[in-house]
Write a protein that holds these residues in place. Structure first.
Motif, PDB file in Angstrom:
ATOM      1  N   UNK A 197      19.694  38.655  -3.554  1.00 18.78           N
ATOM      2  CA  UNK A 197      19.489  39.724  -4.538  1.00 18.78           C
ATOM      3  C   UNK A 197      20.782  40.486  -4.805  1.00 18.78           C
ATOM      4  N   UNK A 198      21.554  40.730  -3.741  1.00 16.37           N
ATOM      5  CA  UNK A 198      22.816  41.466  -3.888  1.00 16.37           C
ATOM      6  C   UNK A 198      23.807  40.683  -4.748  1.00 16.37           C
ATOM      7  N   UNK A 199      23.861  39.372  -4.538  1.00 21.50           N
ATOM      8  CA  UNK A 199      24.765  38.532  -5.344  1.00 21.50           C
ATOM      9  C   UNK A 199      24.294  38.515  -6.800  1.00 21.50           C
ATOM     10  N   UNK A 200      22.991  38.415  -6.992  1.00 19.50           N
ATOM     11  CA  UNK A 200      22.436  38.422  -8.348  1.00 19.50           C
ATOM     12  C   UNK A 200      22.819  39.704  -9.085  1.00 19.50           C
ATOM     13  N   UNK A 201      22.744  40.830  -8.382  1.00 23.08           N
ATOM     14  CA  UNK A 201      23.042  42.127  -8.993  1.00 23.08           C
ATOM     15  C   UNK A 201      24.528  42.308  -9.298  1.00 23.08           C
ATOM     16  N   UNK A 202      25.393  41.540  -8.632  1.00 24.67           N
ATOM     17  CA  UNK A 202      26.834  41.654  -8.888  1.00 24.67           C
ATOM     18  C   UNK A 202      27.208  41.108 -10.267  1.00 24.67           C
ATOM     19  N   UNK A 203      26.321  40.275 -10.847  1.00 28.08           N
ATOM     20  CA  UNK A 203      26.549  39.742 -12.193  1.00 28.08           C
ATOM     21  C   UNK A 203      27.947  39.145 -12.315  1.00 28.08           C
ATOM     22  N   UNK A 204      28.217  38.142 -11.490  1.00 30.57           N
ATOM     23  CA  UNK A 204      29.543  37.539 -11.431  1.00 30.57           C
ATOM     24  C   UNK A 204      29.905  36.846 -12.739  1.00 30.57           C
ATOM     25  N   UNK A 205      31.197  36.712 -12.949  1.00 26.39           N
ATOM     26  CA  UNK A 205      31.725  36.065 -14.150  1.00 26.39           C
ATOM     27  C   UNK A 205      31.321  34.582 -14.185  1.00 26.39           C
TER      28      UNK A 205
ATOM     29  N   UNK B 197      27.278  35.273   3.509  1.00 24.90           N
ATOM     30  CA  UNK B 197      26.711  36.614   3.717  1.00 24.90           C
ATOM     31  C   UNK B 197      27.717  37.596   4.322  1.00 24.90           C
ATOM     32  N   UNK B 198      28.776  37.078   4.952  1.00 18.78           N
ATOM     33  CA  UNK B 198      29.776  37.951   5.572  1.00 18.78           C
ATOM     34  C   UNK B 198      30.926  38.315   4.619  1.00 18.78           C
ATOM     35  N   UNK B 199      30.946  37.733   3.434  1.00 14.73           N
ATOM     36  CA  UNK B 199      32.041  37.996   2.504  1.00 14.73           C
ATOM     37  C   UNK B 199      31.880  39.389   1.895  1.00 14.73           C
ATOM     38  N   UNK B 200      32.925  40.209   2.036  1.00 15.07           N
ATOM     39  CA  UNK B 200      32.882  41.580   1.518  1.00 15.07           C
ATOM     40  C   UNK B 200      32.817  41.565  -0.009  1.00 15.07           C
ATOM     41  N   UNK B 201      32.148  42.571  -0.612  1.00 15.36           N
ATOM     42  CA  UNK B 201      32.017  42.601  -2.070  1.00 15.36           C
ATOM     43  C   UNK B 201      33.343  42.506  -2.817  1.00 15.36           C
ATOM     44  N   UNK B 202      34.383  43.185  -2.320  1.00 10.57           N
ATOM     45  CA  UNK B 202      35.673  43.126  -3.025  1.00 10.57           C
ATOM     46  C   UNK B 202      36.281  41.723  -2.963  1.00 10.57           C
ATOM     47  N   UNK B 203      36.035  41.014  -1.842  1.00 16.40           N
ATOM     48  CA  UNK B 203      36.534  39.634  -1.747  1.00 16.40           C
ATOM     49  C   UNK B 203      35.706  38.704  -2.637  1.00 16.40           C
TER      50      UNK B 203
END
Length: 260
Positions: free
Chosen positions: A196-204, A154-160
């Protein structure tokens, strides 16, 4: 040939169950029995912990299993010896999870070479820095066809998170809380917002959630946001008593409780 982890995610999109076991626990020669029995119960993937004296990401349950396994005499070299014929008893993806110190003592390339020979599909090394992996080891992992799975919290920044997603192969390991393994009993609103935030990032990469998932409710909850879950401390607790003889009963019972 496609890595078994990639094959799994290509054929199954949700409710993927990965189970963590500590090598050499509860008994020195339990490893193959545990893997075989988990595989027979329909588990999708198995994470095999390399015992270490200071497993910093792990809570008391897995720490204790590491202590017992080390006292039993388990080493990385012995584990790889035990796993030499593992592909005769299971076809599910297998991942080694361990800390950098014993791996460096064994030799990173030596480990990757032996892991490939055994049929291991991936590695999780929580304390391996991202940049060190990219500069020193990424090409070796590619050479031996071994996936490298990194963790996000949860502490990992979006860019990281994007950087971790770029460098990860196989899947991304989403730690559900800023704590060690096995701590929480249910998910908070804050945690579901994170999911939810991780889901929305639609990771590779596909995403599996771990830490604090030990029953049907937890498994069902995280599967609404990511492709599946990794269960560790709950499983270690379930097999703690009775030794090898009890594994044939306790493992099926525990796995059934996650699904239903």
């Amino acid at each position: 040939m496609m890595n078994r982890i990639d094959c799994l995610f290509n054929t199954k999109k949700n409710r993927i169950l990965s189970v963590y076991c500590t090598a050499g626990y509860p008994c020195l020669n339990s490893t193959v029995t545990v893997i075989k029995t988990l595989s027979e119960q329909g588990v999708d993937m198995i994470e095999i912990g390399i015992p270490f004296s200071d497993p910093v990401a792990d809570g008391p349950v897995i720490q204790q299993s590491n202590t017992v396994a080390l006292k039993n005499g388990m080493t990385l070299a012995l584990l790889l010896e035990q796993l030499k014929e593992i592909r005769t008893v299971t076809s599910v993806p297998l991942i080694l999870m361990g800390y950098l110190n014993p791996i460096l003592q064994y030799g990173m390339e030596a480990l990757l070479k032996q892991a490939k020979a055994c049929g291991i599909d991936g590695l999780i090394i929580p304390d391996l820095p991202l940049r060190e992996y990219e500069q020193a080891y990424q090409s070796l992992f590619a050479q031996y066809g071994i996936a490298m799975i990194f963790l996000i919290t949860p502490q990992t920044a979006p860019e990281r998170i994007r950087e971790i997603d770029r460098l990860s192969t196989g899947f991304v390991y989403m730690v559900t809380a800023a704590s060690t393994t096995g701590r929480q009993s249910s998910f908070t609103t804050q945690q579901t917002h994170y999911f939810e935030a991780i889901q929305k990032m639609d990771l590779r990469n596909p995403v599996l959630a771990g830490f604090g998932i030990h029953d049907h409710t937890g498994f069902h909850t995280v599967c609404q946001y990511v492709q599946g879950a990794i269960v560790g401390s709950g499983f270690i607790k379930a097999i703690a008593t009775g030794g090898d003889a009890a594994l044939q009963d306790t493992i099926p019972h525990f796995i059934k409780s996650l699904y239903s």
